[in-house]
Structures are given as C-alpha cells and as structure tokens.
Design a protein around this motif. Sequence first.
Motif, PDB file in Angstrom:
ATOM      1  N   MET B  34       0.823  -1.217   0.000  1.00  0.00           N
ATOM      2  CA  MET B  34       0.000   0.000   0.000  1.00  0.00           C
ATOM      3  C   MET B  34       0.857   1.267   0.000  1.00  0.00           C
ATOM      4  O   MET B  34       0.572   2.222  -0.723  1.00  0.00           O
ATOM      5  N   ARG B  35       1.928   1.263   0.816  1.00  0.00           N
ATOM      6  CA  ARG B  35       2.797   2.446   0.865  1.00  0.00           C
ATOM      7  C   ARG B  35       3.535   2.624  -0.465  1.00  0.00           C
ATOM      8  O   ARG B  35       3.713   3.750  -0.937  1.00  0.00           O
ATOM      9  N   ALA B  36       3.951   1.481  -1.068  1.00  0.00           N
ATOM     10  CA  ALA B  36       4.641   1.556  -2.365  1.00  0.00           C
ATOM     11  C   ALA B  36       3.683   2.092  -3.438  1.00  0.00           C
ATOM     12  O   ALA B  36       4.082   2.874  -4.305  1.00  0.00           O
ATOM     13  N   ALA B  37       2.413   1.696  -3.352  1.00  0.00           N
ATOM     14  CA  ALA B  37       1.425   2.181  -4.323  1.00  0.00           C
ATOM     15  C   ALA B  37       1.177   3.678  -4.125  1.00  0.00           C
ATOM     16  O   ALA B  37       1.083   4.437  -5.092  1.00  0.00           O
ATOM     17  N   GLN B  38       1.092   4.112  -2.867  1.00  0.00           N
ATOM     18  CA  GLN B  38       0.906   5.548  -2.599  1.00  0.00           C
ATOM     19  C   GLN B  38       2.110   6.342  -3.102  1.00  0.00           C
ATOM     20  O   GLN B  38       1.969   7.470  -3.562  1.00  0.00           O
ATOM     21  N   GLY B  39       3.295   5.723  -3.016  1.00  0.00           N
ATOM     22  CA  GLY B  39       4.521   6.381  -3.468  1.00  0.00           C
ATOM     23  C   GLY B  39       4.730   6.269  -4.969  1.00  0.00           C
ATOM     24  O   GLY B  39       5.782   6.652  -5.468  1.00  0.00           O
ATOM     25  N   ASP B  40       3.749   5.721  -5.672  1.00  0.00           N
ATOM     26  CA  ASP B  40       3.805   5.569  -7.129  1.00  0.00           C
ATOM     27  C   ASP B  40       4.971   4.680  -7.569  1.00  0.00           C
ATOM     28  O   ASP B  40       5.474   4.800  -8.677  1.00  0.00           O
ATOM     29  N   LEU B  41       5.405   3.793  -6.693  1.00  0.00           N
ATOM     30  CA  LEU B  41       6.479   2.857  -7.052  1.00  0.00           C
ATOM     31  C   LEU B  41       5.892   1.646  -7.773  1.00  0.00           C
ATOM     32  O   LEU B  41       6.579   0.995  -8.559  1.00  0.00           O
ATOM     33  N   ILE B  42       4.650   1.324  -7.459  1.00  0.00           N
ATOM     34  CA  ILE B  42       3.931   0.269  -8.172  1.00  0.00           C
ATOM     35  C   ILE B  42       2.527   0.794  -8.479  1.00  0.00           C
ATOM     36  O   ILE B  42       2.077   1.758  -7.845  1.00  0.00           O
ATOM     37  N   GLU B  43       1.870   0.156  -9.417  1.00  0.00           N
ATOM     38  CA  GLU B  43       0.534   0.621  -9.779  1.00  0.00           C
ATOM     39  C   GLU B  43      -0.522  -0.380  -9.316  1.00  0.00           C
ATOM     40  O   GLU B  43      -0.400  -1.581  -9.595  1.00  0.00           O
ATOM     41  N   ILE B  44      -1.496   0.111  -8.579  1.00  0.00           N
ATOM     42  CA  ILE B  44      -2.596  -0.751  -8.117  1.00  0.00           C
ATOM     43  C   ILE B  44      -3.908  -0.027  -8.381  1.00  0.00           C
ATOM     44  O   ILE B  44      -4.025   1.178  -8.103  1.00  0.00           O
ATOM     45  N   ASP B  45      -4.879  -0.756  -8.857  1.00  0.00           N
ATOM     46  CA  ASP B  45      -6.204  -0.181  -9.051  1.00  0.00           C
ATOM     47  C   ASP B  45      -6.756   0.271  -7.684  1.00  0.00           C
ATOM     48  O   ASP B  45      -6.636  -0.466  -6.700  1.00  0.00           O
ATOM     49  N   PRO B  46      -7.342   1.481  -7.598  1.00  0.00           N
ATOM     50  CA  PRO B  46      -7.847   1.949  -6.301  1.00  0.00           C
ATOM     51  C   PRO B  46      -8.793   0.958  -5.614  1.00  0.00           C
ATOM     52  O   PRO B  46      -8.758   0.825  -4.390  1.00  0.00           O
ATOM     53  N   ALA B  47      -9.616   0.257  -6.402  1.00  0.00           N
ATOM     54  CA  ALA B  47     -10.544  -0.709  -5.777  1.00  0.00           C
ATOM     55  C   ALA B  47      -9.756  -1.800  -5.050  1.00  0.00           C
ATOM     56  O   ALA B  47     -10.099  -2.195  -3.927  1.00  0.00           O
ATOM     57  N   ILE B  48      -8.661  -2.252  -5.691  1.00  0.00           N
ATOM     58  CA  ILE B  48      -7.817  -3.278  -5.057  1.00  0.00           C
ATOM     59  C   ILE B  48      -7.123  -2.688  -3.824  1.00  0.00           C
ATOM     60  O   ILE B  48      -7.013  -3.334  -2.781  1.00  0.00           O
ATOM     61  N   PHE B  49      -6.662  -1.422  -3.959  1.00  0.00           N
ATOM     62  CA  PHE B  49      -5.995  -0.763  -2.830  1.00  0.00           C
ATOM     63  C   PHE B  49      -6.901  -0.762  -1.601  1.00  0.00           C
ATOM     64  O   PHE B  49      -6.485  -1.113  -0.498  1.00  0.00           O
ATOM     65  N   TYR B  50      -8.176  -0.386  -1.802  1.00  0.00           N
ATOM     66  CA  TYR B  50      -9.074  -0.293  -0.654  1.00  0.00           C
ATOM     67  C   TYR B  50      -9.456  -1.673  -0.108  1.00  0.00           C
ATOM     68  O   TYR B  50      -9.730  -1.819   1.088  1.00  0.00           O
ATOM     69  N   GLN B  51      -9.419  -2.688  -0.988  1.00  0.00           N
ATOM     70  CA  GLN B  51      -9.626  -4.061  -0.473  1.00  0.00           C
ATOM     71  C   GLN B  51      -8.422  -4.478   0.386  1.00  0.00           C
ATOM     72  O   GLN B  51      -8.576  -5.079   1.452  1.00  0.00           O
ATOM     73  N   LEU B  52      -7.216  -4.136  -0.111  1.00  0.00           N
ATOM     74  CA  LEU B  52      -6.004  -4.450   0.674  1.00  0.00           C
ATOM     75  C   LEU B  52      -6.020  -3.699   2.003  1.00  0.00           C
ATOM     76  O   LEU B  52      -5.644  -4.239   3.046  1.00  0.00           O
ATOM     77  N   MET B  53      -6.484  -2.437   1.948  1.00  0.00           N
ATOM     78  CA  MET B  53      -6.558  -1.624   3.168  1.00  0.00           C
ATOM     79  C   MET B  53      -7.507  -2.268   4.188  1.00  0.00           C
ATOM     80  O   MET B  53      -7.218  -2.319   5.389  1.00  0.00           O
ATOM     81  N   THR B  54      -8.628  -2.778   3.682  1.00  0.00           N
ATOM     82  CA  THR B  54      -9.594  -3.446   4.563  1.00  0.00           C
ATOM     83  C   THR B  54      -8.980  -4.714   5.163  1.00  0.00           C
ATOM     84  O   THR B  54      -9.100  -4.971   6.369  1.00  0.00           O
ATOM     85  N   ALA B  55      -8.281  -5.483   4.317  1.00  0.00           N
ATOM     86  CA  ALA B  55      -7.636  -6.716   4.794  1.00  0.00           C
ATOM     87  C   ALA B  55      -6.539  -6.383   5.804  1.00  0.00           C
ATOM     88  O   ALA B  55      -6.419  -7.039   6.850  1.00  0.00           O
ATOM     89  N   HIS B  56      -5.758  -5.341   5.503  1.00  0.00           N
ATOM     90  CA  HIS B  56      -4.656  -4.945   6.399  1.00  0.00           C
ATOM     91  C   HIS B  56      -5.191  -4.531   7.773  1.00  0.00           C
ATOM     92  O   HIS B  56      -4.686  -4.981   8.805  1.00  0.00           O
ATOM     93  N   GLY B  57      -6.233  -3.703   7.773  1.00  0.00           N
ATOM     94  CA  GLY B  57      -6.804  -3.242   9.043  1.00  0.00           C
ATOM     95  C   GLY B  57      -7.392  -4.391   9.843  1.00  0.00           C
ATOM     96  O   GLY B  57      -7.066  -4.584  11.021  1.00  0.00           O
ATOM     97  N   ALA B  58      -8.249  -5.186   9.166  1.00  0.00           N
ATOM     98  CA  ALA B  58      -8.901  -6.299   9.875  1.00  0.00           C
ATOM     99  C   ALA B  58      -7.860  -7.329  10.322  1.00  0.00           C
ATOM    100  O   ALA B  58      -7.915  -7.844  11.443  1.00  0.00           O
ATOM    101  N   GLY B  59      -6.901  -7.606   9.438  1.00  0.00           N
ATOM    102  CA  GLY B  59      -5.874  -8.612   9.749  1.00  0.00           C
ATOM    103  C   GLY B  59      -4.987  -8.192  10.900  1.00  0.00           C
ATOM    104  O   GLY B  59      -4.668  -8.994  11.786  1.00  0.00           O
TER     105      GLY B  59
END
Lengths: 177, 479
Positions: B34-59
């Motif tokens: 997520m941090r790499a995506a925010q830093g534009d080091l990798i590209e992630i679709d925003p929908a996937i980003f927010y799914q990862l964010m949900t998984a990261h928080g819950a996990g």
Amino acid sequence: MQLYVLALSLSLMCFVSLFFISAVMASENEKTLSSPEEKRIKYIWAMFFIGIVVTFSSLWQYPHTISKSVHAQAINVTGAQWYWEIDKEKVLLNKPVVFNVHTSDVNHGMGVLDSDGKLIFQTQAMPGYVNRIEHVFTKPGEYKVICLEFCGVSHHDMITEFQVVEKVVAKKENKND
Amino acid sequence: MIKPSHEPHSNLIKFTMLLAGAVFLLMMIIGLVMRAAQGDLIEIDPAIFYQLMTAHGAGMVGAASLTGAAIMWYFVSRYVSLVKEVFVVFLTLFLFGVLFILGSISLGQFGAGWTFLFPLPAISGGAWETGAAAAFIIGLILIGVGFLLMNLEVGRKLISAFDGIGGALAWPVITGEVTPDDAPPPAIVASMATIIFNTIGIVVGAAVLVSSLIDLYVPAFEVDALLAKNMIYFFGHVFINATIYMAVVAVYEIIPEYTVKPWKTSRIFAIAWSAILLFVMAVYPHHLLQDTVMPVWALIMGQIVSYLSGIPLLTVTAFSLCVYLRGSKIKWDLASALLVLGVAGWSVGVVPAIIDGMISVNKIMHNTQWVPGHFHIYLLLGEVAMSFGFMAYLIKEAKSSEFQMIDKTAFGVYLAGGIGFTLMFLVSGAMSVPRRWAVHAEEWLLQDRIATVFGLLVIVGALIFVARYIIGISTYRRT
C-alpha cells in the motif's frame, strides 16, 4: 500550526524515549533510583497541572463555536459518492462563513485546504444530520474541499474548489418593472 | 505474593502465536504494498488498494487481538485453572471469522475498511454486493463471539479465585485491607480490568454489527447514523486498546524472571488499573471530535479523558518499568529487549495521540496521516513488539538465554525500520496528507517512498523473529 504540533510532539516523544534509554543504560549500575515513589507522585501532579492549564487554554474558546454574527455567510455543502455540491462558488474575505455540511449517502469528511495545500479546518458529513462549522478566511484565493472520511472506491477523487474574494460582484439582472 | 501454581497451556498458545506471527508478516507485506502504491512505485487499481486496506486493518487488529488473548490466557492459566477447550472454541470461531472476512474481500471485493462505518457496507457505489458486506459482518461477529466466550471463562475464574471483581482488581490494596505482598499479581489485575471493558465493548460492537446486518437486507430497519458511529468507535477503541492491555501482561510476568525481582501490585498500581478501566470506555468521543452535532460535553470529555488516559500509562506502567530496570542487572536477550521496547513504543505513541485528542488540533490533523502515524507507533513498536517478545520468551529459558548477533541485528533493523516508517506518517500528517487515499499527489511521494524503504526493514526484522520462533518451537520445550 501543523509544524508546531509536529515539533512539540517530536520533542515530547524524544523526552519519553530518553527516559527509557537512560533506564536501560542504568540497568547495569549498582545504584537504583532514589525515592521513586516521591518522584512518581511529583510526575502525576505535574501531569495534572499541565493538563488543567492545557484544557482551560484550549477550550476557553470552544473550537466549534458558531457566532451569531449578522454578517455570517451561510454555505450549504453536500457530500455524495463521489463529489461535493456547494451552493456558493465565492465567499467573502474576513467575514465569518458558516458551512452547513450534509451527505446524501454515506459518511464523508469535508476538509478545506488553502492554496498551499494546508488543511485549515474540517468537519464530518453524516447521514441524517447537519454538522455546522464556522471559519473566517483571512487570505483570498482558491480553496480546495477534499474528503477526509473513507467513503468508497473513489474517495480520493472527491475534490472541488471555491474562491475567497474581497468582494462578490453581483450578476446584472434585467428588470422589466 | 501469590505464586503461579498451574501449568499453562503451552502448546496451544505456541500454535496460536505461530498463526498470529504469520498473519503479522502477511499484513506487513500488504502494508508495504500500500505504501509503495501511494509512493507511485507500483501501480494498483484503487478498488484493489481499498480491499487491501480493509484486509490490512482487519488482519492487523485480528492478529494483535489474537496475540493479546494468547498472552493473557497463558499467564492467567498459571494462576487459575482455565478450561482449555474454551480457548480451542475461541480459536476455531476466530479462524472461521477470518475465513468469512477473507472471502468477503477476495471473492466479494468488499473494501469498506475494517471500521465498517455505517452505512458504507450497504452503499458501495457498485463496488461490492450485499452478500460480501454480510460475509464481512458475520466474520466480525464470529470473532466477537469467540472473544466473549474466552473473556467470560477468564473472568469467571478470576472472580471465583480472587474474591469477586473487586478482589481481582486489588481494591483491598487500595483501601489498605491487604498489603502488596498478599495482593493478586499485576497480571491478574490487568486481565480483570481488560476483560470487563473488552466484554462491554464487544457486546456494543455485536449490537451495531447485527443492526448493520439487518439493515443490509431490510433497509426499512433504520439505524441512526450518529448512534451507529458512537457504537462503532466505542467498540473499535476499546477492542484495539484491549490488545495492548492484554499484551502488557507479558511484561509484568516475564521481566521479573529476567531480573529475579518480583513485580508487586502496589496501591498506585491498583488505582491506575481501576482508572484505566473507566478511561478506556469514556475516551471514545475523541474519535468524533469533528462531528459538531455531538453534545459539547461529550467532545470536551473526549479531550480531557484522552489526556487523563496517558497518566496511568506514563506514570505507572512506564515509570515503574524504568524504575524496575535501573540497577536490575537484567539479562538482555531478544525477549527482554522486545518487551521493554513494547512499553517504550506504547508510551511514545500516546504523545501524538493525546495531542491529536485536543479539539483544536484534531480540526487540522484528524484523518490525515497523523492518525496512522500515532497508532502505528503504539502497535508496531508497542503491541506487536511485545508479542514478538513473548514469542521469543516461549522458545528460550531466561537463565540460559543469550542475545545473539542475529537477534541483535533483527532487533536493530526492526527498531530502525519502525521509527522511520512511523515518522514518515507523522511528517505527512503535519503536511496535511489525508489518510486512506489510494492515489497521492506528486508533492507527497517522497515521504511515501522513504516509508516504503523503512517498511521493508520492518519486514526483514519481523521475518527473522518469526523464522527464529519456528526453529525454536521445534527444538525447545517450555512448560
């Protein structure tokens, strides 16, 4: 103000860290801390005293006060997935502006950034309620409204702008009478 | 002082910590992505980003709560006889809950964040279906039910063994009827207080979760958004704080083994934990400081209690540990170092949290990266450090343990990574960078990229901790 907050936080964090570092360094010493309970009580009283001063000074003027000024400009702001609707494009400089913040779907967070990208205030938009917040703009220019409460897949795209001007020029209207 | 008299459920707890360690690692990797995506080091679709964010928080909240529960269960079971099967049921429900949550995110594309703020799960804007939201909510309810059972088992045994709730909270020490020598150990006092507030928090959480679930299928069942928000933040605040308060039990129990000096329940300690019990529940309005429709008294209470909450932590737990360490000749190894780091990280992390708890500061800092900044300090360098410390303890003997070079390296890398990673959040918060944004502006990328490098260091350190643990549990048997 944000930089002062950062500087104060980092200073206090360093102070707490040093407390631990000195204790770890002293773990090999023969000497233990003299009269720790007296010191603890002093720290507790010091924290209470600082707390009272900070509480009174920061709440003396309640930060969410809405003035009853007759000169206040009212603006209705509505958040929706994923855009903002603002019923005025321009507001006046140095005059109180009251934002009435609504939402038509989920929770949003109305954050206002100045032309330097610095957050100057915010409030939440909540279903079924109107959050009201007042601000006096002291710099003319373009201001951005962003969303600060996660609201779905295009949360980061919820951006709009309004202007703060010294004088609002009224549009000319044709009057037949 | 009351001494441990029972065998703890070592194998069960070791297995639980193994699961949690693996989840911590996986969630850290997601955080790094997520941090790499925010830093534009990798590209992630925003929908996937927010799914990862949900998984990261819950996990992360899940893994922290699991380690906290395992630590509390392990040490309480040394003083009272706990029914092992209850923990097995708790763990089973927890794992079923995780399956539901993972399914809702990976199969159903659910991405409303772990805080499930009403009514976002029901109004996704086409991003996920009702079934996905329902699966996520059911997953959380299953985990909550498991926690409730576990808390009730520990609670009823403590109440019965220590003469009621007051006895387990060491109130007779406060009134002077009992001396610290005859008081319940700190682990018992801390566990009793945590069980009370966490049980109340879970019940409130379950009520709002069930309401949200009904609302998904019967929209006519109206839920008041302000009430739901209050209930969600009450539950969320209490639950995440409980993870740290359960984990600190490891410090009270393990550090004395290293210093051969008992940690007793003093009068001030007992007062502090009774204060914590109230403060943890009364402080939650500091999450709603920008909801101006909230009663003024509630927001002022949120600010004041937010400050007061720091007093027992800093002047009792942190101060006592520092006094305790001085001249202790403590034997340093990975376990003792991580446990002390855990309390230090927790104490340091409350500073930016308390400052953000002021309404005037919150107005310009709330929901910027300042918020993940402070909670990553007291989780990454606090609760998670204590959990890794407990894992290191489970595979070593305090008397014969050594601080090997590999452990020192892992500790240093984890600490340096943790400081740099969290500092970038705070700097970004001071620069008004919003939290929970999949896409960042050009001028914010530098901190994101620096944070990515530091995040990588954290993962290297954590990987070594977990690898050492896996090797350790197969070669060392602690009873």
